[in-house]
Motif scaffolding. Structure first.
Motif, PDB file in Angstrom:
ATOM      1  N   PRO A  29       0.829  -1.201   0.000  1.00 30.13           N
ATOM      2  CA  PRO A  29       0.000   0.000   0.000  1.00 30.13           C
ATOM      3  C   PRO A  29       0.863   1.250   0.000  1.00 30.13           C
ATOM      4  CG  PRO A  29       0.224  -0.812   2.227  1.00 30.13           C
ATOM      5  CD  PRO A  29       1.036  -1.739   1.349  1.00 30.13           C
ATOM      6  N   GLY A  30       0.217   2.402  -0.183  1.00 25.66           N
ATOM      7  CA  GLY A  30       0.944   3.661  -0.106  1.00 25.66           C
ATOM      8  C   GLY A  30       1.326   3.987   1.323  1.00 25.66           C
ATOM      9  N   ASN A  31       0.499   3.533   2.275  1.00 26.71           N
ATOM     10  CA  ASN A  31       0.776   3.747   3.683  1.00 26.71           C
ATOM     11  C   ASN A  31       0.861   2.409   4.402  1.00 26.71           C
ATOM     12  OD1 ASN A  31       0.627   6.424   3.155  1.00 26.71           O
ATOM     13  ND2 ASN A  31      -0.799   6.894   4.807  1.00 26.71           N
ATOM     14  N   CYS A  32       1.561   2.393   5.512  1.00 26.59           N
ATOM     15  CA  CYS A  32       1.680   1.181   6.330  1.00 26.59           C
ATOM     16  C   CYS A  32       1.305   1.488   7.771  1.00 26.59           C
ATOM     17  CB  CYS A  32       3.110   0.634   6.281  1.00 26.59           C
ATOM     18  SG  CYS A  32       3.423  -0.386   4.829  1.00 26.59           S
ATOM     19  N   ASP A  33       0.851   0.457   8.474  1.00 28.99           N
ATOM     20  CA  ASP A  33       0.582   0.573   9.898  1.00 28.99           C
ATOM     21  C   ASP A  33       1.777   0.074  10.683  1.00 28.99           C
ATOM     22  OD1 ASP A  33      -2.175   1.470   9.668  1.00 28.99           O
ATOM     23  OD2 ASP A  33      -2.580  -0.545   8.907  1.00 28.99           O
ATOM     24  N   LEU A  34       1.962   0.657  11.867  1.00 25.46           N
ATOM     25  CA  LEU A  34       3.028   0.212  12.766  1.00 25.46           C
ATOM     26  C   LEU A  34       2.414  -0.048  14.139  1.00 25.46           C
ATOM     27  CD1 LEU A  34       6.614   1.501  13.182  1.00 25.46           C
ATOM     28  CD2 LEU A  34       5.139   1.395  15.189  1.00 25.46           C
ATOM     29  N   ILE A  35       2.607  -1.268  14.640  1.00 25.53           N
ATOM     30  CA  ILE A  35       2.153  -1.620  15.978  1.00 25.53           C
ATOM     31  C   ILE A  35       3.339  -1.559  16.924  1.00 25.53           C
ATOM     32  CG2 ILE A  35       1.252  -3.455  17.447  1.00 25.53           C
ATOM     33  CD1 ILE A  35      -0.394  -4.451  15.147  1.00 25.53           C
ATOM     34  N   LYS A  36       3.247  -0.716  17.948  1.00 26.29           N
ATOM     35  CA  LYS A  36       4.285  -0.651  18.981  1.00 26.29           C
ATOM     36  C   LYS A  36       3.822  -1.513  20.150  1.00 26.29           C
ATOM     37  CE  LYS A  36       7.940   0.803  21.215  1.00 26.29           C
ATOM     38  NZ  LYS A  36       7.819  -0.142  22.318  1.00 26.29           N
ATOM     39  N   LEU A  37       4.613  -2.544  20.476  1.00 27.76           N
ATOM     40  CA  LEU A  37       4.257  -3.484  21.537  1.00 27.76           C
ATOM     41  C   LEU A  37       4.707  -2.964  22.901  1.00 27.76           C
ATOM     42  CD1 LEU A  37       5.363  -6.747  19.706  1.00 27.76           C
ATOM     43  CD2 LEU A  37       3.042  -5.838  19.912  1.00 27.76           C
ATOM     44  N   LYS A  38       3.906  -3.213  23.926  1.00 31.51           N
ATOM     45  CA  LYS A  38       4.271  -2.806  25.278  1.00 31.51           C
ATOM     46  C   LYS A  38       5.536  -3.505  25.750  1.00 31.51           C
ATOM     47  CE  LYS A  38      -0.442  -1.750  26.800  1.00 31.51           C
ATOM     48  NZ  LYS A  38      -1.542  -2.107  27.728  1.00 31.51           N
ATOM     49  N   ALA A  39       5.743  -4.733  25.286  1.00 31.09           N
ATOM     50  CA  ALA A  39       6.905  -5.498  25.722  1.00 31.09           C
ATOM     51  C   ALA A  39       8.165  -5.095  24.965  1.00 31.09           C
ATOM     52  CB  ALA A  39       6.644  -6.995  25.531  1.00 31.09           C
ATOM     53  N   GLY A  40       8.048  -4.161  24.026  1.00 28.63           N
ATOM     54  CA  GLY A  40       9.174  -3.763  23.202  1.00 28.63           C
ATOM     55  C   GLY A  40       9.051  -4.364  21.819  1.00 28.63           C
ATOM     56  N   SER A  84       7.212   5.017   2.402  1.00 24.19           N
ATOM     57  CA  SER A  84       8.565   5.540   2.197  1.00 24.19           C
ATOM     58  C   SER A  84       9.304   5.699   3.527  1.00 24.19           C
ATOM     59  CB  SER A  84       8.508   6.888   1.469  1.00 24.19           C
ATOM     60  OG  SER A  84       7.716   7.817   2.188  1.00 24.19           O
ATOM     61  N   VAL A  85       8.567   5.966   4.597  1.00 24.35           N
ATOM     62  CA  VAL A  85       9.202   6.067   5.913  1.00 24.35           C
ATOM     63  C   VAL A  85       9.704   4.704   6.356  1.00 24.35           C
ATOM     64  CG1 VAL A  85       8.836   6.647   8.344  1.00 24.35           C
ATOM     65  CG2 VAL A  85       7.810   8.071   6.559  1.00 24.35           C
ATOM     66  N   GLU A  86       8.908   3.670   6.102  1.00 25.89           N
ATOM     67  CA  GLU A  86       9.333   2.318   6.429  1.00 25.89           C
ATOM     68  C   GLU A  86      10.607   1.958   5.666  1.00 25.89           C
ATOM     69  OE1 GLU A  86       7.988   0.532   8.674  1.00 25.89           O
ATOM     70  OE2 GLU A  86       6.225   1.751   9.058  1.00 25.89           O
ATOM     71  N   ASN A 112      12.350  11.392  -2.173  1.00 21.82           N
ATOM     72  CA  ASN A 112      11.090  10.816  -1.691  1.00 21.82           C
ATOM     73  C   ASN A 112      10.338  11.742  -0.739  1.00 21.82           C
ATOM     74  OD1 ASN A 112      10.880   7.712  -2.555  1.00 21.82           O
ATOM     75  ND2 ASN A 112      13.036   8.228  -2.259  1.00 21.82           N
ATOM     76  N   HIS A 113      10.754  13.008  -0.723  1.00 24.80           N
ATOM     77  CA  HIS A 113      10.049  14.052   0.031  1.00 24.80           C
ATOM     78  C   HIS A 113      10.003  13.775   1.537  1.00 24.80           C
ATOM     79  CE1 HIS A 113       8.895  15.294  -3.981  1.00 24.80           C
ATOM     80  NE2 HIS A 113       8.342  14.118  -4.190  1.00 24.80           N
ATOM     81  N   LEU A 114      11.049  13.185   2.077  1.00 20.27           N
ATOM     82  CA  LEU A 114      11.155  12.936   3.514  1.00 20.27           C
ATOM     83  C   LEU A 114      12.055  14.015   4.111  1.00 20.27           C
ATOM     84  CD1 LEU A 114      11.560   9.036   3.539  1.00 20.27           C
ATOM     85  CD2 LEU A 114       9.475  10.383   3.865  1.00 20.27           C
ATOM     86  N   ILE A 115      11.465  15.143   4.417  1.00 18.70           N
ATOM     87  CA  ILE A 115      12.240  16.318   4.814  1.00 18.70           C
ATOM     88  C   ILE A 115      12.954  16.121   6.147  1.00 18.70           C
ATOM     89  CG2 ILE A 115      12.165  18.789   5.217  1.00 18.70           C
ATOM     90  CD1 ILE A 115      11.459  17.868   2.366  1.00 18.70           C
ATOM     91  N   GLN A 421       7.570  10.547  18.583  1.00 17.41           N
ATOM     92  CA  GLN A 421       6.945  10.953  17.321  1.00 17.41           C
ATOM     93  C   GLN A 421       5.951   9.914  16.827  1.00 17.41           C
ATOM     94  OE1 GLN A 421      10.565  11.525  15.175  1.00 17.41           O
ATOM     95  NE2 GLN A 421      10.830  13.652  15.841  1.00 17.41           N
ATOM     96  N   LEU A 422       6.307   8.631  16.973  1.00 15.17           N
ATOM     97  CA  LEU A 422       5.383   7.569  16.572  1.00 15.17           C
ATOM     98  C   LEU A 422       4.115   7.616  17.422  1.00 15.17           C
ATOM     99  CD1 LEU A 422       7.778   4.525  16.042  1.00 15.17           C
ATOM    100  CD2 LEU A 422       6.448   5.703  14.284  1.00 15.17           C
ATOM    101  N   TRP A 423       4.298   7.774  18.723  1.00 14.72           N
ATOM    102  CA  TRP A 423       3.130   7.826  19.612  1.00 14.72           C
ATOM    103  C   TRP A 423       2.252   9.026  19.270  1.00 14.72           C
ATOM    104  CZ3 TRP A 423       1.817  11.793  22.975  1.00 14.72           C
ATOM    105  CH2 TRP A 423       0.683  11.542  23.731  1.00 14.72           C
ATOM    106  N   TRP A 424       2.879  10.182  19.068  1.00 16.75           N
ATOM    107  CA  TRP A 424       2.100  11.383  18.757  1.00 16.75           C
ATOM    108  C   TRP A 424       1.334  11.195  17.451  1.00 16.75           C
ATOM    109  CZ3 TRP A 424      -0.162  15.194  20.912  1.00 16.75           C
ATOM    110  CH2 TRP A 424      -0.561  16.314  20.186  1.00 16.75           C
TER     111      TRP A 424
END
Length: 438
Positions: A29-40, A84-86, A112-115, A421-424
């Motif tokens: 996809p154009g975008n991806c999801d990221l799951i941050k686990l509590k255990a790391g 692109s961030v991934e 890739n416009h990642l300023i 930044q990910l959390w925000w």
């Protein structure tokens, strides 16, 4: 068909992850999801949507095409970001820590416009080669008298600030923000306050009391400019303390700037705290901008005071700026032996291989950012060593900024700006997929 796996974190928390093998290829996809686990750890891919936000299991299809089911109670947060961030983070982990490879990755980020990521790679180049002209130029630096400075730094050093896209002097800014009628009203107060300050400084007790009483009775917003100009930098701390009290009783937004300046720059802690308390007792939303600007100050001392101020008067709108200021870089000018070629700020009070040991109180002051203009270290033994001035950059972890983030967000990711930044980003996610299962 799936296979069950059990993973154990460092905190001995066990959770179930079900790996489901996909038959069809994964469509990127154009975008991806990221799951941050509590255990790391993190899982990246495409989160499978559910009608209900209370699902106990979240299923994410990874970039490799497999599916992973994660118990919702084990998820810290979920965020969505461009593919692109991934790819950037994958590339960043694989490259060598060399000037050339960081430059190449910075160029890829630009394409890739990642300023922000490009900026990060260029900063890494400067850590390896502080005088790299191409990286400095890309970040907006120019060399002035042997010191690399941004355009904002140059203009601020010359007494100019940015106003609606252009640089103006402080005096010009005041004129731009006021009309002729306001200026006329403010001028009337200069003569009065000058007279009352003179009376307060006289030898006659009655005159002193009259001058004090007149200043204490001021409640006109048009008096703020004269009060701030005549009392804000007064050598007598009692006069500056009186200024805080007087400004506190004046309504409207005009007292916000002088109160913020006192909270940030007054040499006495008691006056800084008093000014900050005065701001906290009123609608200080218009004053937040002054503290945000101070987070970028060349002096780390001012940065930390800005963090303290935003903890008291800030709200969630300042979170991105606080995240950016968690770790700030400051440059110090020091005198070192001419024979040394490399310099770094050492925890033992030395600068690299110079052999110059700083007195403990000076070392502590530099670490705290109290010497924005640097220090001069003179040799104590004969014969005299030929010296030269060099710039030394030091990265400060700003405890006051972290404390403000913790207070405002009730979260704690330490000084890890990426996790913040990910959390925000996850809190700004409008998809409604962030789990709140405890």
């Amino acid at each position: 068909m799936f296979t069950e796996f059990y993973f154990r974190s460092s905190s001995s928390t066990t959770f179930l992850v079900c790996l489901l093998f996909s038959i069809t290829a994964f469509q990127v996809p154009g975008n991806c999801d990221l799951i941050k686990l509590k255990a790391g750890g993190e899982i990246r891919g495409k989160l499978q949507r559910h009608d209900s936000d209370t699902e106990e299991i979240r299923i994410i299809e990874t970039l490799s095409g497999s599916r992973i089911a994660v118990a919702a109670r084990q998820i810290e947060f979920v965020t969505n970001r461009p593919l692109s961030v991934e790819e950037y983070e994958t590339r960043a982990r694989q490259i060598s820590d060399t000037v050339q490879e960081h430059l190449e990755l910075a160029e890829w980020c630009s394409e890739n416009h990642l300023i922000s990521q490009r900026h990060e790679e260029l900063e890494k180049v400067l850590l390896l080669d502080p005088d790299h002209a191409k990286a400095r130029a890309a970040l907006g630096y120019t060399n002035r008298d042997g010191e690399w400075m941004t355009r904002d730094d140059v203009m601020r050093k010359n007494g100019y600030i940015k106003y609606k896209g252009r640089y103006v002097s402080t005096a010009e800014l005041e004129l731009l923000e006021k009309n002729e009628a306001e200026i006329a009203e403010e001028r009337k107060w200069f003569k009065k306050i000058k007279l009352w300050l003179t009376l307060m400084n006289s030898n006659d007790v009655q005159s002193q009391q009259d001058g004090l009483k007149n200043i204490q009775s001021i409640n006109d917003p048009f008096a703020v400019a004269a009060l701030a100009r005549l009392m804000g930098k007064h050598e007598n701390y009692l006069v500056r303390s009186l200024l805080v009290t007087t400004l506190s009783q004046i309504t409207g937004d005009k007292p916000l700037r002088p109160l913020a300046e006192l909270a940030l720059s007054d040499p006495l802690q008691a006056i800084r705290e008093s000014a900050l308390q005065a701001l906290s007792r009123r609608d200080a939303s218009q004053a937040i901008v002054y503290f945000i600007e101070a987070l970028k100050n060349r002096s780390n001392l001012i940065v930390r005071r800005a963090g303290e101020g935003l903890e008291v008067i800030g709200d969630e709108s300042v979170v991105p700026e606080l995240i950016s200021a968690l770790v700030t870089s400051h440059t110090y000018r020091v005198r070192v032996p001419d024979t040394s070629s490399t310099y770094s700020f050492g925890a033992n009070g030395t600068f690299g291989n110079t052999g110059v040991v700083l007195p403990p109180e000076i070392e502590a002051g530099l670490l705290a950012g109290r010497y924005p203009n640097g220090v001069i270290v003179l040799p104590s033994q004969q014969p005299r060593v030929r010296m030269r001035t060099v710039s030394v950059k030091h990265n400060h972890q700003n405890e006051a900024v972290l404390s403000a983030l913790q207070e405002i967000t009730q979260q704690n990711f330490g000084y890890n700006q990426r996790l913040w930044q990910l959390w925000w980003s996850s809190t700004q996610n409008k998809t409604g997929i962030v789990p709140v299962v405890q």
